[in-house]
Design an enzyme around this catalytic site. Structure first.
Site, PDB file in Angstrom:
ATOM      1  N   ASP A   1       0.835  -1.193   0.000  1.00 21.63           N
ATOM      2  CA  ASP A   1       0.000   0.000   0.000  1.00 21.63           C
ATOM      3  C   ASP A   1       0.872   1.246   0.000  1.00 21.63           C
ATOM      4  OD1 ASP A   1      -2.877   1.130   0.693  1.00 21.63           O
ATOM      5  OD2 ASP A   1      -1.450   2.195   1.970  1.00 21.63           O
TER       6      ASP A   1
ATOM      7  N   TYR B   1       3.140   9.697  -0.669  1.00 17.83           N
ATOM      8  CA  TYR B   1       4.218   9.122   0.159  1.00 17.83           C
ATOM      9  C   TYR B   1       5.582   9.305  -0.506  1.00 17.83           C
ATOM     10  CZ  TYR B   1       0.319   6.530   2.371  1.00 17.83           C
ATOM     11  OH  TYR B   1      -0.857   6.160   2.978  1.00 17.83           O
TER      12      TYR B   1
ATOM     13  N   LYS C   1      -2.675   5.800  -4.423  1.00 25.88           N
ATOM     14  CA  LYS C   1      -3.764   6.743  -4.143  1.00 25.88           C
ATOM     15  C   LYS C   1      -3.548   8.069  -4.864  1.00 25.88           C
ATOM     16  CE  LYS C   1      -3.662   4.685   0.465  1.00 25.88           C
ATOM     17  NZ  LYS C   1      -2.256   4.547   0.867  1.00 25.88           N
TER      18      LYS C   1
ATOM     19  N   LEU D   1      -2.491  -0.616  14.113  1.00 26.15           N
ATOM     20  CA  LEU D   1      -1.914  -0.726  15.467  1.00 26.15           C
ATOM     21  C   LEU D   1      -1.942   0.628  16.177  1.00 26.15           C
ATOM     22  CD1 LEU D   1       1.265  -2.854  14.530  1.00 26.15           C
ATOM     23  CD2 LEU D   1      -0.946  -3.693  15.399  1.00 26.15           C
TER      24      LEU D   1
ATOM     25  N   LYS E   1       2.405  -1.229   8.853  1.00 20.86           N
ATOM     26  CA  LYS E   1       3.750  -0.786   8.473  1.00 20.86           C
ATOM     27  C   LYS E   1       4.772  -1.162   9.535  1.00 20.86           C
ATOM     28  CE  LYS E   1       7.060   2.551   9.089  1.00 20.86           C
ATOM     29  NZ  LYS E   1       7.672   3.007  10.360  1.00 20.86           N
ATOM     30  N   SER E   2       5.916  -1.619   9.093  1.00 19.25           N
ATOM     31  CA  SER E   2       7.082  -1.713   9.968  1.00 19.25           C
ATOM     32  C   SER E   2       8.323  -1.704   9.082  1.00 19.25           C
ATOM     33  CB  SER E   2       7.066  -2.999  10.800  1.00 19.25           C
ATOM     34  OG  SER E   2       8.277  -3.100  11.523  1.00 19.25           O
ATOM     35  N   VAL E   3       9.390  -1.106   9.586  1.00 25.41           N
ATOM     36  CA  VAL E   3      10.655  -1.208   8.864  1.00 25.41           C
ATOM     37  C   VAL E   3      11.578  -2.207   9.568  1.00 25.41           C
ATOM     38  CG1 VAL E   3      10.576   1.079   7.796  1.00 25.41           C
ATOM     39  CG2 VAL E   3      11.571   0.831  10.087  1.00 25.41           C
TER      40      VAL E   3
ATOM     41  N   ARG F   1       9.449  -7.596  13.105  1.00 24.26           N
ATOM     42  CA  ARG F   1       8.042  -7.174  13.242  1.00 24.26           C
ATOM     43  C   ARG F   1       7.263  -7.419  11.953  1.00 24.26           C
ATOM     44  NH1 ARG F   1       8.837  -1.249  16.035  1.00 24.26           N
ATOM     45  NH2 ARG F   1       9.162  -1.956  18.185  1.00 24.26           N
TER      46      ARG F   1
ATOM     47  N   ASN G   1       3.924  -9.647  12.214  1.00 16.18           N
ATOM     48  CA  ASN G   1       2.592  -9.134  11.891  1.00 16.18           C
ATOM     49  C   ASN G   1       1.806 -10.049  10.952  1.00 16.18           C
ATOM     50  OD1 ASN G   1       3.100  -7.011  13.576  1.00 16.18           O
ATOM     51  ND2 ASN G   1       3.659  -5.581  11.949  1.00 16.18           N
TER      52      ASN G   1
HETATM   53  P1  NDP Z   1       0.600   1.183  12.058  1.00 11.50           P
HETATM   54  O1  NDP Z   1      -0.570   1.043  12.967  1.00 11.50           O
HETATM   55  O2  NDP Z   1       0.826   0.189  11.000  1.00 11.50           O
HETATM   56  O3  NDP Z   1       1.869   1.306  13.004  1.00 11.50           O
HETATM   57  C1  NDP Z   1       3.170   1.422  12.518  1.00 11.50           C
HETATM   58  C2  NDP Z   1       4.069   1.649  13.732  1.00 11.50           C
HETATM   59  O4  NDP Z   1       3.983   0.528  14.604  1.00 11.50           O
HETATM   60  C3  NDP Z   1       5.509   1.819  13.367  1.00 11.50           C
HETATM   61  O5  NDP Z   1       6.061   2.767  14.269  1.00 11.50           O
HETATM   62  C4  NDP Z   1       6.116   0.453  13.607  1.00 11.50           C
HETATM   63  O6  NDP Z   1       7.471   0.570  14.005  1.00 11.50           O
HETATM   64  C5  NDP Z   1       5.271  -0.070  14.756  1.00 11.50           C
HETATM   65  N1  NDP Z   1       5.061  -1.522  14.692  1.00 11.50           N
HETATM   66  C6  NDP Z   1       4.701  -2.251  13.606  1.00 11.50           C
HETATM   67  N2  NDP Z   1       4.609  -3.559  13.929  1.00 11.50           N
HETATM   68  C7  NDP Z   1       4.913  -3.661  15.242  1.00 11.50           C
HETATM   69  C8  NDP Z   1       4.998  -4.751  16.131  1.00 11.50           C
HETATM   70  N3  NDP Z   1       4.756  -5.993  15.726  1.00 11.50           N
HETATM   71  N4  NDP Z   1       5.341  -4.497  17.422  1.00 11.50           N
HETATM   72  C9  NDP Z   1       5.593  -3.236  17.835  1.00 11.50           C
HETATM   73  N5  NDP Z   1       5.515  -2.156  17.028  1.00 11.50           N
HETATM   74  C10 NDP Z   1       5.198  -2.364  15.741  1.00 11.50           C
HETATM   75  O7  NDP Z   1       0.482   2.676  11.477  1.00 11.50           O
HETATM   76  P2  NDP Z   1       0.739   3.437  10.097  1.00 11.50           P
HETATM   77  O8  NDP Z   1       0.276   4.805  10.327  1.00 11.50           O
HETATM   78  O9  NDP Z   1       2.111   3.232   9.600  1.00 11.50           O
HETATM   79  O10 NDP Z   1      -0.297   2.756   9.103  1.00 11.50           O
HETATM   80  C11 NDP Z   1      -0.012   1.627   8.306  1.00 11.50           C
HETATM   81  C12 NDP Z   1      -0.244   1.933   6.858  1.00 11.50           C
HETATM   82  O11 NDP Z   1      -1.553   2.458   6.641  1.00 11.50           O
HETATM   83  C13 NDP Z   1       0.655   3.047   6.286  1.00 11.50           C
HETATM   84  O12 NDP Z   1       1.980   2.636   6.060  1.00 11.50           O
HETATM   85  C14 NDP Z   1      -0.100   3.395   5.023  1.00 11.50           C
HETATM   86  O13 NDP Z   1       0.159   2.409   4.021  1.00 11.50           O
HETATM   87  C15 NDP Z   1      -1.545   3.289   5.513  1.00 11.50           C
HETATM   88  N6  NDP Z   1      -2.069   4.623   5.875  1.00 11.50           N
HETATM   89  C16 NDP Z   1      -3.055   5.142   5.083  1.00 11.50           C
HETATM   90  C17 NDP Z   1      -3.585   6.379   5.348  1.00 11.50           C
HETATM   91  C18 NDP Z   1      -4.653   6.912   4.455  1.00 11.50           C
HETATM   92  O14 NDP Z   1      -4.987   8.096   4.592  1.00 11.50           O
HETATM   93  N7  NDP Z   1      -5.210   6.125   3.576  1.00 11.50           N
HETATM   94  C19 NDP Z   1      -3.118   7.200   6.475  1.00 11.50           C
HETATM   95  C20 NDP Z   1      -2.103   6.549   7.278  1.00 11.50           C
HETATM   96  C21 NDP Z   1      -1.628   5.304   6.983  1.00 11.50           C
HETATM   97  P3  NDP Z   1       8.748   0.213  13.073  1.00 11.50           P
HETATM   98  O15 NDP Z   1       8.426   0.609  11.655  1.00 11.50           O
HETATM   99  O16 NDP Z   1       9.818   1.067  13.671  1.00 11.50           O
HETATM  100  O17 NDP Z   1       9.006  -1.253  13.229  1.00 11.50           O
END
Ligand code: NDP
Length: 282
Positions: free
Chosen positions: A48, A53, A78, A193, A233-235, A239, A243
């Site tokens: 996605d 982005y 998008k 999350l 999302k995670s980098v 994780r 997930n």
């Molecule tokens: P998420 O709820 O996916 O959370 C991501 C955060 O959680 C990051 O900081 C990540 O850290 C951490 N994380 C991920 N997995 C774990 C785990 N297993 N344990 C602990 N921490 C974890 O939020 P996002 O806002 O990134 O949303 C996900 C996706 O949704 C976006 O990437 C995008 O594609 C979409 N999105 C769409 C929007 C829209 O308007 N349509 C708006 C916002 C998001 P780390 O990366 O450091 O591991």
């Protein structure tokens, strides 16, 4: 098509939406190819992204480098707020296609409704034309409120197949999910999350302990049992793998209710009624 383990939601237009997708919002362009490669390696088949982005180019690079067949992948991008309008949306789609360079887009979404601009219906008509031309397979929206969805149906006769919205235990969107069910729209949760904000919640922690799972896995399992698709999302490679580990356990009805009870009716993201965000200079 998703791998069978991830499962998919059958959309009204016949396409299959993978239940778990990999999101790349706020992933820097320089880190995107590695993150997407790690996700594809772990078994994700849906990615996605969005024009806003600024990492479509790198998503496309990682997809092409993966060696996976195009039909195995499901790519969502998008159309941003600055590209509303019939001609503008068509141009934006062509630009995304060029950056991604993967042939076609599986799911194209209107990123935000921007009601003040009042051009989302016109944009939707462009989306219908893009689908007719085969440039995009499925068309949907993101961050649309019930009134916006109902207006699309009233004025064009066609509902989106997906609405991708902020949705997590602090903001479970029960009313919106009922509207989706009535209109045949699949719900995708963004920030599933809550960007990590609820992973230290004691209710989630206790349920995670009962199943021997991580808090993130419990929250992602809750989404699945509500019927949502998620983009997470995670980098962090561990994780990214973690997930996907939501298939071999099941929450009880009481546990689902307890998690839904964490609802505080608060968004972590912007209000779709007012969000615009002009392009940032860089
Ligand atoms: P998420 O709820 O996916 O959370 C991501 C955060 O959680 C990051 O900081 C990540 O850290 C951490 N994380 C991920 N997995 C774990 C785990 N297993 N344990 C602990 N921490 C974890 O939020 P996002 O806002 O990134 O949303 C996900 C996706 O949704 C976006 O990437 C995008 O594609 C979409 N999105 C769409 C929007 C829209 O308007 N349509 C708006 C916002 C998001 P780390 O990366 O450091 O591991």
């Amino acid at each position: 098509m998703s791998t069978p383990a991830i499962g998919a939601i059958a959309l009204r237009d016949g396409a299959m939406l993978p239940r778990t997708g990999f999101g790349v919002f706020l992933v820097a362009p320089a880190d995107t190819a590695a993150a997407v490669a790690a996700a594809l390696e772990a078994g994700y088949r849906a990615v996605d992204t969005a024009a806003a982005y600024r990492n479509e180019l790198e998503v496309g690079e990682a997809v092409r480098a993966s060696g996976l067949a195009r039909e195995e992948l499901f790519l969502t991008t998008k159309c941003f707020n600055t590209d509303h309008g019939f001609e503008e949306a068509r141009r934006a789609c062509h630009e995304s296609l060029e950056r991604l360079d993967v042939g076609y887009i599986d799911l194209y979404l209107i990123h935000w409704p921007v009601p003040a601009q009042d051009r989302y219906v016109e944009t939707w008509r462009a989306f219908m034309a893009l689908q007719d031309e085969g440039l995009v397979r499925s068309i949907g929206v993101s961050n649309f409120l019930p009134a916006h969805l109902e207006r699309l149906v009233a004025e064009t006769g066609e509902a989106p197949v997906v609405n991708q919205v902020e949705l997590h235990p602090r903001f479970p969107q029960a009313d919106l999910r009922r509207v989706h069910a009535a209109l045949g729209i699949a719900t995708t949760a963004w920030s599933p999350l809550a960007r990590g904000a609820l992973l230290d919640d004691p209710v989630i922690g206790a349920i995670a302990g009962e199943h021997g799972r991580s808090p993130a896995q419990v929250v992602l399992r809750w989404h699945r049992q509500l019927g949502n698709a998620v983009v997470v999302k995670s980098v962090t490679p561990a994780r990214i793998r973690e997930n996907l580990g939501v298939l071999d356990f099941e929450l009880t009805g009481e546990q689902v209710e307890a998690i839904s009870g964490l609802d505080t009716a608060t968004r972590i993201g912007p209000d779709p009624e007012t969000f615009y965000l002009p392009p940032q200079p860089h």
